[in-house]
Design an enzyme around this catalytic site. Structure first.
Site, PDB file in Angstrom:
ATOM      1  CB  THR A   1       0.708  -3.347   6.509  1.00 53.79           C
ATOM      2  OG1 THR A   1      -0.600  -3.446   5.922  1.00 53.79           O
ATOM      3  CG2 THR A   1       1.280  -1.965   6.303  1.00 53.79           C
ATOM      4  CG  ASP A   2      -2.375  -7.408   4.291  1.00 58.86           C
ATOM      5  OD1 ASP A   2      -2.699  -6.526   5.114  1.00 58.86           O
ATOM      6  OD2 ASP A   2      -3.006  -7.619   3.246  1.00 58.86           O
TER       7      ASP A   2
ATOM      8  CE1 TYR B   1      -5.895  -0.290  -0.169  1.00 63.47           C
ATOM      9  CE2 TYR B   1      -3.831  -0.646  -1.325  1.00 63.47           C
ATOM     10  CZ  TYR B   1      -4.629  -0.831  -0.218  1.00 63.47           C
ATOM     11  OH  TYR B   1      -4.185  -1.573   0.832  1.00 63.47           O
TER      12      TYR B   1
ATOM     13  CD  GLU C   1      -0.553 -31.293  30.543  1.00 67.49           C
ATOM     14  OE1 GLU C   1      -1.081 -30.286  30.053  1.00 67.49           O
ATOM     15  OE2 GLU C   1      -0.014 -31.308  31.679  1.00 67.49           O
TER      16      GLU C   1
ATOM     17  CB  THR D   1      -0.933  -0.026   1.230  1.00 65.32           C
ATOM     18  OG1 THR D   1      -1.747  -1.186   1.134  1.00 65.32           O
ATOM     19  CG2 THR D   1      -1.830   1.186   1.297  1.00 65.32           C
TER      20      THR D   1
ATOM     21  CB  SER E   1       2.801  -8.030   1.743  1.00 63.49           C
ATOM     22  OG  SER E   1       1.807  -7.811   2.700  1.00 63.49           O
TER      23      SER E   1
ATOM     24  CE  LYS F   1      -2.786  -4.546   8.443  1.00 61.38           C
ATOM     25  NZ  LYS F   1      -2.961  -4.603   6.982  1.00 61.38           N
TER      26      LYS F   1
HETATM   27  N1  DAS Z   1      -2.229  -4.675   0.268  1.00 60.32           N
HETATM   28  C1  DAS Z   1      -1.773  -5.051   1.556  1.00 60.32           C
HETATM   29  C2  DAS Z   1      -0.344  -5.555   1.524  1.00 60.32           C
HETATM   30  O1  DAS Z   1       0.345  -5.355   0.564  1.00 60.32           O
HETATM   31  C3  DAS Z   1      -2.000  -4.067   2.634  1.00 60.32           C
HETATM   32  C4  DAS Z   1      -0.930  -3.048   2.904  1.00 60.32           C
HETATM   33  O2  DAS Z   1       0.111  -2.929   2.331  1.00 60.32           O
HETATM   34  O3  DAS Z   1      -1.170  -2.252   3.839  1.00 60.32           O
HETATM   35  O4  DAS Z   1       0.053  -6.137   2.482  1.00 60.32           O
END
Ligand code: DAS
Length: 326
Positions: free
Chosen positions: A93-94, A27, A284, A14, A60, A166
């Protein structure tokens, strides 16, 4: 002439995304190439020489070895280059937390390596990417950033790779750290670290491998059938991450099915599906032959286990020690 620079490796996301209108919600990520991005950044008058290189132009969610391999090689080369003071990686960010941990485990801590992204595309009202990028330049250019491993800069905060996640789908404060929150506060003009570097002089913890073993994640839920686990495992599967309920718990029939998989050579790691889920080792686990993920969430536990398995680590006690390490 002093040619000291920061290398900027672009992967998309992004931060380089465009909506085509300042008000649209949808987008396309990775639309602006790094040369154009750096010419926009040039107008900020940042006190740094930036050299850009495009590695990929993806969202991502598509991040995988096809991007990780050239990214790792480019960073490695930059760390060996005396003219390069630090590296910035622009990233969606993902899955930034997964790339950050993978790089952190496999790179020396000698120079700053900083991932940065944005929650809003570049043509949106209130685009956060330019500020995050200016903050990343400040962090990557700071000698005090070395020895902290790979860092993620988002929302005026600096996170360590092991902690960062995230935590929200929207908003410019989408990132947090667990169990340790931000290790620094940053603005384009100021940087404050909380505490001293902890990896000073350290080399890479683990060797890089171009192909990582198959390790699926099993998401546990009420009423889960043990067959779900066996269906998830194929001939190439080497490990399994359980995203358990609460403190990494699971229904007993599932536990028994996992013990059989474990006896067949598959490494089983118990993590939690909770956002802030600490999973400690229990008695365990010895009987079951399982590993406890401690503070790593399922997707980061997966990365650590893949790196360990790729490096030939199979022993449960040794794997547990790597999960226990801060
Ligand atoms: N499109 C997503 C990514 O590339 C979201 C982002 O970048 O914030 O991970």
């Amino acid at each position: 002439m002093n040619d000291t620079h920061l290398l900027v490796l672009a992967t998309g996301g992004t931060i380089a995304g465009m909506a085509g209108s300042a008000l649209r919600h949808d987008y396309r990520p990775g639309q602006i190439d790094i040369a154009d991005y750096l010419s926009q950044v040039g107008e900020l008058g940042l006190d740094a020489r930036l050299v850009g290189r495009q590695i990929a132009s993806i969202g991502s969610e598509d991040m995988d070895a096809a991007v990780w391999n050239p990214l790792h090689a480019a960073i490695h080369e930059a760390l060996d280059d005396p003219a390069c003071a630090g590296v910035i990686v622009t990233h969606g960010t993902d899955t930034a937390e997964e790339t950050a941990l993978l790089l952190d485990l496999t790179l020396p801590a000698a120079k700053p390596v900083v991932l940065v992204g944005a929650m809003r595309p570049a043509d949106a009202v209130g685009y956060d990417g330019l500020r995050n990028f200016a903050n990343a330049v400040r962090v990557a250019g700071d000698a005090g950033a070395a020895g902290r491993g790979v860092l993620v800069v988002m929302g005026d905060r600096v996170f360590a790779a092991r902690d960062v996640r995230k935590a929200r789908t929207r908003g410019t404060d989408a990132f947090r750290g667990f169990p340790r929150d931000a290790i620094g506060l940053v603005t384009p003009s100021a940087l404050d670290w909380f505490g001293a570097p902890w990896r000073t002089g350290e080399g890479a913890a683990w060797r890089w491998h171009d192909a990582l073993p198959e390790v699926p994640i099993l998401y546990v839920h009420a009423g889960m059938n043990a067959d779900t686990a066996t269906r998830l495992v194929g001939p190439e599967t080497r490990g399994l991450i359980v995203a358990g309920v609460g403190e990494g718990n699971m229904p007993d029939p599932l536990r028994r099915a996992l013990v059989i998989l474990r006896e067949g050579g598959i490494v089983v790691v118990r993590s939690s599906r909770l956002d802030e889920g600490l999973v400690d080792r229990e008695p365990e686990d010895d009987a079951n032959g399982f590993v406890a993920a401690r503070a790593l969430n399922p997707q980061k536990a997966r990365i650590l286990l893949q790196v360990l398995l790729a490096n030939g680590v199979r022993d449960v006690a040794e794997i547990q020690t790597a999960f226990d390490r801060r």
